[in-house]
Design a protein around this motif. Structure first.
Motif, PDB file in Angstrom:
ATOM      1  N   GLY A 112      12.877   1.875   7.112  1.00 46.31           N
ATOM      2  CA  GLY A 112      12.032   0.880   6.465  1.00 46.31           C
ATOM      3  C   GLY A 112      11.265   1.395   5.276  1.00 46.31           C
ATOM      4  N   GLY A 113      10.999   0.458   4.354  1.00 48.04           N
ATOM      5  CA  GLY A 113      10.231   0.776   3.162  1.00 48.04           C
ATOM      6  C   GLY A 113       8.875   0.107   3.156  1.00 48.04           C
ATOM      7  N   THR A 114       8.353  -0.230   4.337  1.00 46.95           N
ATOM      8  CA  THR A 114       7.054  -0.895   4.433  1.00 46.95           C
ATOM      9  C   THR A 114       5.926   0.073   4.088  1.00 46.95           C
ATOM     10  N   THR A 115       4.749  -0.482   3.892  1.00 49.79           N
ATOM     11  CA  THR A 115       3.566   0.353   3.659  1.00 49.79           C
ATOM     12  C   THR A 115       3.361   1.310   4.823  1.00 49.79           C
ATOM     13  N   GLU A 116       3.540   0.820   6.047  1.00 50.96           N
ATOM     14  CA  GLU A 116       3.350   1.674   7.217  1.00 50.96           C
ATOM     15  C   GLU A 116       4.369   2.806   7.249  1.00 50.96           C
ATOM     16  N   ALA A 117       5.603   2.519   6.843  1.00 53.77           N
ATOM     17  CA  ALA A 117       6.630   3.558   6.812  1.00 53.77           C
ATOM     18  C   ALA A 117       6.250   4.660   5.825  1.00 53.77           C
ATOM     19  N   ARG A 118       5.773   4.263   4.648  1.00 55.85           N
ATOM     20  CA  ARG A 118       5.380   5.260   3.647  1.00 55.85           C
ATOM     21  C   ARG A 118       4.178   6.069   4.124  1.00 55.85           C
ATOM     22  N   ARG A 119       3.225   5.404   4.754  1.00 57.75           N
ATOM     23  CA  ARG A 119       2.057   6.127   5.258  1.00 57.75           C
ATOM     24  C   ARG A 119       2.435   7.108   6.359  1.00 57.75           C
ATOM     25  N   LEU A 120       3.359   6.702   7.209  1.00 51.57           N
ATOM     26  CA  LEU A 120       3.795   7.601   8.267  1.00 51.57           C
ATOM     27  C   LEU A 120       4.502   8.812   7.685  1.00 51.57           C
ATOM     28  N   ALA A 121       5.395   8.604   6.728  1.00 41.00           N
ATOM     29  CA  ALA A 121       6.078   9.734   6.098  1.00 41.00           C
ATOM     30  C   ALA A 121       5.076  10.692   5.470  1.00 41.00           C
ATOM     31  N   ALA A 122       4.045  10.137   4.813  1.00 41.00           N
ATOM     32  CA  ALA A 122       3.026  10.980   4.183  1.00 41.00           C
ATOM     33  C   ALA A 122       2.250  11.783   5.223  1.00 41.00           C
ATOM     34  N   ALA A 123       2.054  11.199   6.410  1.00 42.77           N
ATOM     35  CA  ALA A 123       1.324  11.900   7.461  1.00 42.77           C
ATOM     36  C   ALA A 123       2.164  12.985   8.123  1.00 42.77           C
ATOM     37  N   LEU A 124       3.497  12.859   8.048  1.00 42.09           N
ATOM     38  CA  LEU A 124       4.376  13.785   8.745  1.00 42.09           C
ATOM     39  C   LEU A 124       4.901  14.921   7.887  1.00 42.09           C
ATOM     40  N   VAL A 125       5.052  14.690   6.589  1.00 41.21           N
ATOM     41  CA  VAL A 125       5.621  15.720   5.715  1.00 41.21           C
ATOM     42  C   VAL A 125       4.578  16.811   5.477  1.00 41.21           C
ATOM     43  N   PRO A 126       4.901  18.070   5.786  1.00 38.56           N
ATOM     44  CA  PRO A 126       3.900  19.145   5.699  1.00 38.56           C
ATOM     45  C   PRO A 126       3.249  19.282   4.342  1.00 38.56           C
ATOM     46  N   ASP A 127       3.971  19.031   3.255  1.00 42.06           N
ATOM     47  CA  ASP A 127       3.415  19.203   1.915  1.00 42.06           C
ATOM     48  C   ASP A 127       2.679  17.983   1.424  1.00 42.06           C
ATOM     49  N   ALA A 128       2.487  16.989   2.292  1.00 46.33           N
ATOM     50  CA  ALA A 128       1.929  15.717   1.840  1.00 46.33           C
ATOM     51  C   ALA A 128       0.582  15.414   2.463  1.00 46.33           C
ATOM     52  N   ALA A 129      -0.204  16.460   2.777  1.00 42.76           N
ATOM     53  CA  ALA A 129      -1.516  16.193   3.351  1.00 42.76           C
ATOM     54  C   ALA A 129      -2.351  15.339   2.423  1.00 42.76           C
ATOM     55  N   GLY A 130      -2.299  15.658   1.117  1.00 38.01           N
ATOM     56  CA  GLY A 130      -3.015  14.829   0.152  1.00 38.01           C
ATOM     57  C   GLY A 130      -2.416  13.454   0.046  1.00 38.01           C
ATOM     58  N   ALA A 131      -1.085  13.380   0.135  1.00 39.96           N
ATOM     59  CA  ALA A 131      -0.423  12.078   0.078  1.00 39.96           C
ATOM     60  C   ALA A 131      -0.827  11.219   1.245  1.00 39.96           C
ATOM     61  N   ALA A 132      -1.065  11.807   2.420  1.00 39.39           N
ATOM     62  CA  ALA A 132      -1.492  11.031   3.576  1.00 39.39           C
ATOM     63  C   ALA A 132      -2.822  10.358   3.303  1.00 39.39           C
ATOM     64  N   GLU A 133      -3.747  11.101   2.663  1.00 41.02           N
ATOM     65  CA  GLU A 133      -5.035  10.503   2.331  1.00 41.02           C
ATOM     66  C   GLU A 133      -4.861   9.344   1.360  1.00 41.02           C
ATOM     67  N   SER A 134      -4.052   9.564   0.303  1.00 41.10           N
ATOM     68  CA  SER A 134      -3.892   8.522  -0.705  1.00 41.10           C
ATOM     69  C   SER A 134      -3.103   7.347  -0.173  1.00 41.10           C
ATOM     70  N   ALA A 135      -2.290   7.562   0.859  1.00 33.52           N
ATOM     71  CA  ALA A 135      -1.501   6.479   1.429  1.00 33.52           C
ATOM     72  C   ALA A 135      -2.275   5.700   2.473  1.00 33.52           C
ATOM     73  N   GLY A 136      -3.540   6.091   2.709  1.00 32.38           N
ATOM     74  CA  GLY A 136      -4.352   5.308   3.608  1.00 32.38           C
ATOM     75  C   GLY A 136      -4.332   5.799   5.038  1.00 32.38           C
ATOM     76  N   VAL A 137      -4.071   7.097   5.266  1.00 33.77           N
ATOM     77  CA  VAL A 137      -4.114   7.650   6.608  1.00 33.77           C
ATOM     78  C   VAL A 137      -5.192   8.721   6.633  1.00 33.77           C
ATOM     79  N   PRO A 138      -6.489   8.324   6.526  1.00 34.80           N
ATOM     80  CA  PRO A 138      -7.559   9.314   6.470  1.00 34.80           C
ATOM     81  C   PRO A 138      -7.605  10.149   7.734  1.00 34.80           C
TER      82      PRO A 138
END
Length: 275
Positions: free
Chosen positions: A15-41
């Motif tokens: 899926g390409g939903t907002t939730e899918a993108r936020r989950l990927a950002a929370a799981l990818v090791p190099d995306a800690a900052g991306a998780a914050e910007s994607a709305g997963v504080p």
């Protein structure tokens, strides 16, 4: 979580939903900052994971998640099961749109066939509040059937793929909003707005006034990015036809947000590591 003796566990997100993108950002090791910007504080990335996101390819210019990305179908549940095995997927998360019921059922069948744990990530649906005038229906065909009795200037926000269900309605005028231009069949009296959320209440108020909308049609997607139209409709006294979402396939656990999905993955991999 996985130890150093084995390759990183592989998670496939559908899926390409907002939730899918936020989950990927929370799981990818190099995306800690991306998780914050994607709305997963506060979501610490789960270590030692390989994350692949699969998009259907129906949007011309999709917003891409972090991590590995594939675009296109799998060839039904059998094809998805083969892909899960061939790419050594350890967990499958169905984060597709709440109305993408075909791929959700394919995911359930494929996960069972390949013996891969499956989770459905579904944002909560909308709930009517005081002042709302909702007409809840079970399908786009039912939505089309109730429209003539409700109004003549329709704001249709159900997506470009379902316009054929309204093509036989020749009297009402439709304002159709979608990300990409629709293809026929569609209603003969129609104007198209190409736009992508998030939308504001102020903007939706202006749209209802400008186009003299007297009925809103929407799917119960539950997205905050598109909920402003419901507030504007309530304020204007505009009735809303809401298409109920299909149920998640039986036996599939459901998470309401990316944080809950991360916790599910921790539990699944912890249990797998203890055997």
């Amino acid at each position: 979580m996985p130890d150093a003796a084995r390759p990183p566990r592989h998670v496939l997100i559908l899926g390409g939903t907002t939730e899918a993108r936020r989950l990927a950002a929370a799981l990818v090791p190099d995306a800690a900052g991306a998780a914050e910007s994607a709305g997963v504080p506060g979501s610490a990335p789960v270590p030692a994971l390989r994350v692949t996101s699969s998009l259907a390819g129906r949007v011309a210019a999709p917003r891409l998640p972090v991590g590995e990305v594939r675009i296109g179908g799998f060839g039904g549940p059998e094809g998805l099961a083969r892909w899960l095995r061939a790419h050594a997927v350890d967990a499958l998360i169905d984060a597709t749109h709440p109305f993408a019921d075909t791929i959700s059922h394919h995911a359930a069948l494929a996960a069972a066939t390949a013996h891969v744990p499956l989770l459905a990530l579904r944002r909560p649906g909308w709930v009517p509040g005081p002042g709302d005038t909702w007409h809840q229906v079970t399908s786009l065909d039912e939505a089309a059937a109730v429209l003539p009795a409700l109004g003549s200037r329709i704001f249709l926000t159900t997506g470009r793929m379902g316009l054929s269900h309204f093509a036989h309605l020749t009297d009402p005028w439709f304002l159709v909003r979608s990300v990409d231009a629709p293809e026929p069949p569609y209603p003969p009296r129609m104007e198209v707005l190409l736009d992508r959320g998030p939308f504001t209440v102020e903007g939706e108020r202006a749209l209802l006034r400008t186009y003299r909308i007297d009925v809103l049609v929407t799917k119960d997607s539950g997205a905050a990015a598109t909920a402003a139209k419901l507030t504007a409709a309530r304020e204007a006294g505009v009735p809303v036809v809401v298409v109920r979402r299909p149920r998640v396939p039986g036996g599939v656990p459901v998470a309401a947000d990316p944080d809950a999905a991360v916790n599910w993955l921790r539990e699944v991999f912890s249990e797998a590591g203890s055997h």
